[in-house]
Design a protein around this motif. Structure first.
Motif, short mmCIF file in Angstrom:
data_model
loop_
_atom_site.label_atom_id
_atom_site.label_comp_id
_atom_site.label_asym_id
_atom_site.label_seq_id
_atom_site.Cartn_x
_atom_site.Cartn_y
_atom_site.Cartn_z
N ASP A 105 34.49 36.83 46.67
CA ASP A 105 34.48 35.39 46.87
C ASP A 105 33.86 34.63 45.69
OD1 ASP A 105 35.84 35.29 49.23
OD2 ASP A 105 34.05 35.30 50.50
N ARG A 108 35.69 31.56 44.10
CA ARG A 108 35.63 30.19 44.62
C ARG A 108 34.60 29.34 43.88
NH1 ARG A 108 38.42 30.26 49.49
NH2 ARG A 108 38.68 32.34 50.43
N TYR A 211 43.32 32.60 47.84
CA TYR A 211 41.99 32.05 48.04
C TYR A 211 41.93 30.54 47.84
CZ TYR A 211 41.50 31.83 42.92
OH TYR A 211 41.67 31.54 41.58
N TRP A 212 43.06 29.89 47.44
CA TRP A 212 43.02 28.43 47.19
C TRP A 212 44.39 27.83 47.42
CZ3 TRP A 212 45.32 25.10 43.46
CH2 TRP A 212 44.73 23.83 43.36
#
Length: 632
Positions: A105, A108, A211-212
């Motif tokens: 993560d 991010r 993730y986005w």
């Protein structure tokens, strides 16, 4: 690679050497019992201590990295407060320590453009990540026990074990859109990691996850002037953090609103004279140098120009080698030359990429915005409209009203979710079917290229067709075409390109704008133009969008005529068994007789030039990771 064999360091050296243009300032390698990682460096920040690979304090976490992390100073301060010891002054080392804190993560928390790999030796785990929009490329292939990856496909080609078999589905999509969309690559068994995605490889098991993504739900806006001021603030900040460099920096200046706004933002925050670079054409329909000069004169930039002529087209085989896959956006030619011009003076160049996708700058968005009022057309009438539209389009010359009418008729005949794919297509499914060999036609008869864009269109969080079209372009055309073009042509010249409009903070803010702030009464980019009006000459804001095109149709009838016939009809092309030779010759002849098949012929020509540079030959991050024992 068999799971009982160790990774091959010499292969990784070859994989890096073939990408020396991406990193002429040095290389670096890591090797252990299960993994070999390598990289080439283009030194921009932390020239003295910024070498890679980078390691955690105990050397059990290793990373290689391509790109720039613009918020690295804040990340470093936070990591030091948490007790981490950093031995360099740049951005790369942050990755391993962020991984120790946040695992995968960590991505991010990054603000920038990147493709990176983190190897966790204790867990025998590899994490690959690509930036949110796809500014930096990442190819990979795997078997049951190993994974190989690289910033360029030609690095993977250095492994003689890799198959060079063309993926017919990838070819099918390429002919539709003029690029191979992720996650496909032109080779079977090789993939592109999509933008905004992570890949985790752990002891042979692969997980890919997103993730986005942008939220295009419109937010309430009470005062347009407040939005203009906020846009200026965001653009100034996105530009400022992209001006950090220990090497000379400049900007591409095309004369359009986007690049002009970036140059203005640079000039207002620069302690010295901004260097600007522009290419143009002898044909005034494609030449925007006069507009670029307006901005250069207003801000007193150190301005440089180059005229691209047909005599410079000898670069085509060179471009086919650098573009690791077939790529048919003809503006790659001026993009290469503006990068080459810029590299004589600077190492970093800012550009205006992303302004159109953030603020609805393409004329096709106007059509999508108006299409919501089109009534449903009965099926039989739609089929007739599509057939007539195809005939008009195929038999009409460049820019003629029958050609525009034909495209409009085909557009109207599609159901709403397929209208945008039809606008973006170079070849329709029917046109491809005419040129395919019988075997290829049979293989691809049920493959729907329009479905790629239609799926995104239908699943978008936007509540208008305009917003859905912006979503489609942000996920396909932008990373698959525009960013590939810029990354490849700049890296071919060892030049780093940075794009303030593609700052994810700015993009997330722009995604929530109501459509009427971007397009109204047929005018595009309304909010952006109002926001930067104090910065730019008034005359510049009134020009219609011109694009970065080239006189392709004329070149194919003139200076490129012999090359097109030779390459597309010789024995080498015919021997591939992919296309029907009479159909290709017919397409060529119709173009020479006045119909405009320039885009289609260019796609076929670039495929053949690519094939001769890559697939026909045996063959800045590169790595191979293998399991220590056979998997069960």
């Amino acid at each position: 690679m068999a799971s009982t064999l160790l990774p091959d360091p010499q292969l990784i050296h070859r994989m890096c050497d073939v990408m020396v243009h991406r990193g002429p300032d040095g290389d670096g390698f890591h090797s252990d019992e299960h993994a070999v990682l390598g990289m080439r460096r283009l030194a921009i920040i932390d020239l003295a201590t910024g070498d890679q690979p980078v390691y955690s304090e105990n050397a059990r976490v290793v990373a290689v990295f391509n790109g720039e992390i613009y918020n690295f100073a804040e990340l470093r301060q936070d990591l030091i407060r948490r007790g981490h010891r950093l031995s360099s002054a740049g951005d790369s080392e942050c990755l391993v320590h962020l991984y120790q804190e946040h695992g995968a993560d960590l991505v991010r928390r990054l603000r920038g453009m990147f493709a990176f790999a983190i190897w966790d030796r204790d867990r025998e785990r590899l994490v690959l990540a690509r930036d949110r929009v796809g500014k930096k490329p990442l190819y990979w292939r795997a078997d049951q026990s190993s994974i190989w990856f690289g910033s360029e496909l030609k690095s993977l080609e250095q492994d003689p074990r890799m198959s060079r078999e063309i993926d017919p589905v990838a070819l099918h999509h390429y002919l539709t859109y003029q690029y191979v969309p992720a996650p496909w690559s032109i080779y079977q068994g090789v993939h592109k990691l999509p933008p905004g995605h992570l890949l985790i490889w752990e002891r042979g098991e692969i997980t890919v996850r997103r993730y986005w993504e942008l939220d295009r739900t419109p937010r309430p806006v009470t005062d347009g002037r407040d939005e203009e001021e906020r846009l200026r603030e965001l653009l100034l900040e996105a530009t400022r953090i992209r001006m950090v460099s220990e090497r000379p920096i400049g900007a591409f200046l095309s004369g359009g609103v986007d690049s002009s706004a970036v140059v203005a933002a640079m000039a207002m925050q620069s302690h010295g004279q901004v260097k600007t670079f522009c290419v143009g054409f002898e044909d005034s329909r494609y030449d925007e140098r006069h507009k670029a000069r307006m901005v250069a004169e207003r801000y007193g930039t150190d301005h440089h120009e180059l005229v691209v002529t047909a005599g410079l087209l000898d670069v085509l085989p060179h471009l086919a080698w650098h573009f690791d896959e077939p790529f048919a956006d003809s503006s790659a030619i001026p993009s290469f030359y503006v990068a080459q011009l810029s590299r004589r003076h600077v190492t970093v160049a800012l550009n205006g990429d992303g302004g159109d996708e953030c603020f609805a700058g393409y004329r096709r968005y106007v059509l999508m915005n108006r299409a919501r009022r089109l009534p449903a057309i009965p099926r039989t009438l739609a089929a007739l409209s599509a057939r007539i539209g195809t005939v008009l389009t195929e038999r009409s010359g460049t820019g003629s009203w029958p050609r525009h009418l034909g495209r409009l008729m085909r557009f109207a005949a599609e159901r709403p979710s397929r209208r945008y794919p039809s606008l973006m297509a170079s070849f329709t499914h029917e046109q491809k079917s005419r040129i395919y060999s019988d075997a290829l036609h049979h293989r691809l008869a049920e493959v729907d290229s329009y479905g790629l864009l239609e799926t995104i269109f239908r699943s978008s969080s936007a509540d208008t067709d305009l917003g859905r079209a912006l979503d489609v372009d942000t996920l396909t055309y932008l990373p698959g075409d525009l960013l590939v073009k810029v990354d490849t042509t700049t890296m071919a010249n060892s030049l780093e390109a940075r794009s303030p409009f593609l700052d994810h903070h700015l993009m997330e803010w722009a995604a929530g704008l109501p459509g009427e702030l971007n397009i109204s009464n047929g005018q595009t980019k309304l909010l952006l133009k109002r926001a930067v009006a104090p910065w730019l000459p008034e005359e510049l804001l009134c020009y219609p969008k011109q694009g970065f095109g080239v006189p392709l149709a004329a070149w194919l009838r003139g200076e490129l005529r012999e090359l097109a016939f030779d390459v597309l009809t010789d024995g080498t092309a015919r021997s591939r068994g992919l296309f029907k030779p009479p159909a290709i010759r017919h397409l060529l002849q119709r173009h020479m007789d006045g119909a405009d098949h320039g885009g289609q012929l260019w796609a076929l020509l670039q495929f053949e030039l690519w094939h001769r540079a890559h697939a026909s030959v045996s063959g800045v991050v590169a790595a191979e990771v293998g399991c220590p024992a056979p998997l069960t």
